[in-house]
Design an enzyme around this catalytic site. Structure first.
Site, PDB file in Angstrom:
ATOM      1  N   CYS A   1      15.010  -4.515  -4.029  1.00 62.50           N
ATOM      2  CA  CYS A   1      15.907  -3.664  -4.821  1.00 62.50           C
ATOM      3  C   CYS A   1      15.165  -2.654  -5.676  1.00 62.50           C
ATOM      4  O   CYS A   1      15.207  -2.700  -6.907  1.00 62.50           O
ATOM      5  CB  CYS A   1      16.766  -4.555  -5.700  1.00 62.50           C
ATOM      6  SG  CYS A   1      17.567  -5.804  -4.733  1.00 62.50           S
TER       7      CYS A   1
ATOM      8  N   ARG B   1       0.798  -1.229   0.000  1.00 55.66           N
ATOM      9  CA  ARG B   1       0.000   0.000   0.000  1.00 55.66           C
ATOM     10  C   ARG B   1       0.833   1.282   0.000  1.00 55.66           C
ATOM     11  O   ARG B   1       0.534   2.207  -0.746  1.00 55.66           O
ATOM     12  CB  ARG B   1      -1.009   0.015   1.158  1.00 55.66           C
ATOM     13  CG  ARG B   1      -1.971  -1.192   1.153  1.00 55.66           C
ATOM     14  CD  ARG B   1      -3.130  -1.032   2.121  1.00 55.66           C
ATOM     15  NE  ARG B   1      -4.031   0.006   1.687  1.00 55.66           N
ATOM     16  CZ  ARG B   1      -4.062   1.222   2.168  1.00 55.66           C
ATOM     17  NH1 ARG B   1      -3.273   1.558   3.174  1.00 55.66           N
ATOM     18  NH2 ARG B   1      -4.890   2.118   1.681  1.00 55.66           N
TER      19      ARG B   1
ATOM     20  N   TYR C   1       0.028   3.279  -3.322  1.00 57.00           N
ATOM     21  CA  TYR C   1      -0.896   4.418  -3.202  1.00 57.00           C
ATOM     22  C   TYR C   1      -0.298   5.580  -2.408  1.00 57.00           C
ATOM     23  O   TYR C   1      -1.009   6.528  -2.097  1.00 57.00           O
ATOM     24  CB  TYR C   1      -2.177   4.003  -2.468  1.00 57.00           C
ATOM     25  CG  TYR C   1      -2.815   2.721  -2.944  1.00 57.00           C
ATOM     26  CD1 TYR C   1      -3.453   2.655  -4.184  1.00 57.00           C
ATOM     27  CD2 TYR C   1      -2.825   1.580  -2.151  1.00 57.00           C
ATOM     28  CE1 TYR C   1      -4.057   1.488  -4.610  1.00 57.00           C
ATOM     29  CE2 TYR C   1      -3.424   0.410  -2.573  1.00 57.00           C
ATOM     30  CZ  TYR C   1      -4.039   0.372  -3.805  1.00 57.00           C
ATOM     31  OH  TYR C   1      -4.644  -0.782  -4.225  1.00 57.00           O
TER      32      TYR C   1
HETATM   33  N1  LLP Z   1     -17.543  -3.687  -2.750  1.00 57.95           N
HETATM   34  C1  LLP Z   1     -16.951  -3.497  -3.937  1.00 57.95           C
HETATM   35  C2  LLP Z   1     -17.708  -3.718  -5.160  1.00 57.95           C
HETATM   36  C3  LLP Z   1     -15.588  -3.105  -3.975  1.00 57.95           C
HETATM   37  O1  LLP Z   1     -15.007  -2.898  -5.151  1.00 57.95           O
HETATM   38  C4  LLP Z   1     -14.878  -2.902  -2.767  1.00 57.95           C
HETATM   39  C5  LLP Z   1     -13.467  -2.515  -2.779  1.00 57.95           C
HETATM   40  C6  LLP Z   1     -15.553  -3.127  -1.556  1.00 57.95           C
HETATM   41  C7  LLP Z   1     -16.894  -3.510  -1.589  1.00 57.95           C
HETATM   42  C8  LLP Z   1     -14.887  -2.975  -0.226  1.00 57.95           C
HETATM   43  O2  LLP Z   1     -14.465  -1.673  -0.006  1.00 57.95           O
HETATM   44  P1  LLP Z   1     -13.887  -1.259   1.444  1.00 57.95           P
HETATM   45  O3  LLP Z   1     -15.032  -1.289   2.415  1.00 57.95           O
HETATM   46  O4  LLP Z   1     -12.843  -2.222   1.799  1.00 57.95           O
HETATM   47  O5  LLP Z   1     -13.363   0.115   1.228  1.00 57.95           O
HETATM   48  N2  LLP Z   1      -6.393  -2.081  -2.494  1.00 57.95           N
HETATM   49  C9  LLP Z   1      -6.965  -0.800  -2.122  1.00 57.95           C
HETATM   50  C10 LLP Z   1      -8.449  -0.867  -1.919  1.00 57.95           C
HETATM   51  C11 LLP Z   1      -9.215  -1.412  -3.106  1.00 57.95           C
HETATM   52  C12 LLP Z   1     -10.697  -1.458  -2.901  1.00 57.95           C
HETATM   53  C13 LLP Z   1     -11.378  -2.170  -4.004  1.00 57.95           C
HETATM   54  N3  LLP Z   1     -12.788  -2.354  -3.853  1.00 57.95           N
HETATM   55  C14 LLP Z   1      -6.248  -0.290  -0.881  1.00 57.95           C
HETATM   56  O6  LLP Z   1      -5.317  -0.942  -0.406  1.00 57.95           O
HETATM   57  O7  LLP Z   1      -6.563   0.803  -0.384  1.00 57.95           O
END
Ligand code: LLP
Length: 421
Positions: A346, A314, A318
């Protein structure tokens, strides 16, 4: 709130001292708290009551089957986005009628898997996908319950890589075309339209974008009903953010979010689904790592850890902030120093934090990354042939390894040498 606190000068996960886990499994590792997972799930469930509802945990944020079983046993549903996640939910004992299938590119194989194994609903994201699902359902002689994901063209005011609700994003159908698409869905064989789905992004730190989106969904519900559709279920997605920087952020709480849902769509008589990932799993996990070296560079000092970008991507992906704390509680008034906290991979991008003010540490000390439960282990890779790190689940005063570190033999044996070599 979470259950990673100092007791007698040592960081604990619930009642287990972190160094005890480090001793047993080696570093680095992820550790999750059952009590935090439980508490966060229950906060959502309480926030939505008394509306009929299902809290579907977004498996993508943390997909270990032991975690899914912990939540499934409490009654949680699961939001899956691939055949693999569907199988994880099933392996955790979650019944099909509590599994929701989301995702922008479901394949026919994935549709077949879910239709034969049991599914609560598909959240359909496009017309071609809807037609494919109709064909697959007809070929199996079953009916697929669906919602259609609408793109409400709302700015979630989050990181551009995780915003999904603007019209230029790849997700859902434009809300302006909903009438047309719902009319086609109603005509297609093998589909049963039951509701509407929306998800505008992740790590939202304000309620206002949710409000805009949910008001649009409420209007759409009334319009589709007047056009003869039966809308009984609203899937409102996930996305509620968490305080990554404890010192200066306080995103809205699940209770505020629940009140917002009641205010915007609560009078429609629909069953409400939400798909939170991060708010349930994020603060339920930490990443524990060991300081390998402290290197004094020119004008800056590097804290070199045994965890790297492949274990927690992360920050490099990001620019995300994770609080980093020493496992041994620093005595009050311990001097601090600015460090660049880095891993051994690396690439300059393998940097967790730049110029971070941290208590002095020495080689061999343990540190913990907070809020690493969500999108931590699940996004890890074996880049630089660094084995995926173990996951540990704590429950009260005991812990279990819920995914072991693979041996190098296991890793190397996955490669095969073709006969011509
Ligand atoms: N529902 C759908 C359709 C989604 O695409 C996502 C997340 C969620 C629920 C859950 O969202 P949350 O409550 O966790 O915010 N890798 C990124 C985050 C990607 C989120 C993708 N979709 C990070 O590390 O911040």
């Amino acid at each position: 709130m979470d259950h990673f606190l100092y007791h007698n000068g040592t960081l604990h996960a619930e009642d287990v001292a972190i160094p005890d886990i480090a001793e047993a499994v080696g570093t680095p590792f992820y550790v999750y708290s059952t009590a935090t997972l439980t508490r966060h799930y229950q906060l959502f469930a309480e926030a939505l009551s008394p509306l009929p509802h299902l809290v579907c945990f977004a498996i993508k944020s943390l997909s270990n089957v032991a975690v899914l079983k912990t939540l499934g046993n409490l009654g949680a549903g699961m939001d899956v986005v691939s055949g693999g996640e569907y199988l994880r939910a099933k392996a955790a004992g979650v019944p099909g009628d509590r599994i929701v299938f989301s995702g922008v590119g479901k394949t026919r194989d994935e549709m077949r898997l879910a239709l034969t194994g049991g599914i609560r609903q598909f959240n359909v994201e496009s017309e071609p996908e809807m037609r494919a699902l109709s064909e697959v359902a007809v070929s199996l002689g079953v009916t697929a319950p669906i919602t259609i994901r609408v793109n409400p063209d709302v700015d979630a005011r989050t990181h551009e890589k995780i915003a999904t609700g603007k019209k230029e994003n790849k997700f859902g159908i434009p809300i302006a075309r909903a009438s047309e698409v719902y009319a086609e869905a109603a005509r297609l064989p093998g589909l049963q339209v039951i509701g509407i789905d929306v998800h505008i992004g992740s790590q939202l730190t304000e309620l206002e974008p949710f409000e805009q989106a949910y008001l649009k969904v409420a209007d759409l519900t009334r319009r589709l009903r007047s056009e003869g559709h039966t809308i009984t279920r609203l899937d409102l997605g996930g996305g509620l953010g968490i305080p990554y920087e404890r010192s200066n952020s306080a995103p809205p709480l699940p209770t505020d979010y629940g009140a917002l849902i009641k205010r915007t769509v609560g009078d429609l008589g629909c069953e409400i689904e939400i798909e939170p990932g991060r708010l349930i799993s994020g603060n339920a996990g930490i990443l524990v790592s060991k300081v390998i070296y402290v290197k004094n560079g020119e004008g800056r000092d590097f804290m070199i850890l045994d965890a790297a970008m492949n274990d927690l991507v992360r920050p490099s992906m990001y620019g995300a902030h994770h609080d980093i704390i020493p496992v041994a509680e620093p005595p009050v008034a311990t001097p601090t120093q600015e460090f660049d906290v880095v891993g051994p991979v690396c690439e300059t991008g393998d940097t967790f934090a730049k110029g971070r003010d941290l208590p002095l540490v020495a080689e061999g000390d343990l540190v913990a990354f907070r809020s690493a439960g969500a999108y931590g282990a699940v996004m890890a890779s074996e880049y630089n042939t660094r084995p995926l790190i173990p996951e540990v689940l704590v429950h009260g005063d005991h812990f279990a390894v819920i995914r072991a570190r693979p041996s190098f033999d296991e890793i190397l044996n996955r490669d095969t040498i073709p006969s011509w070599l």
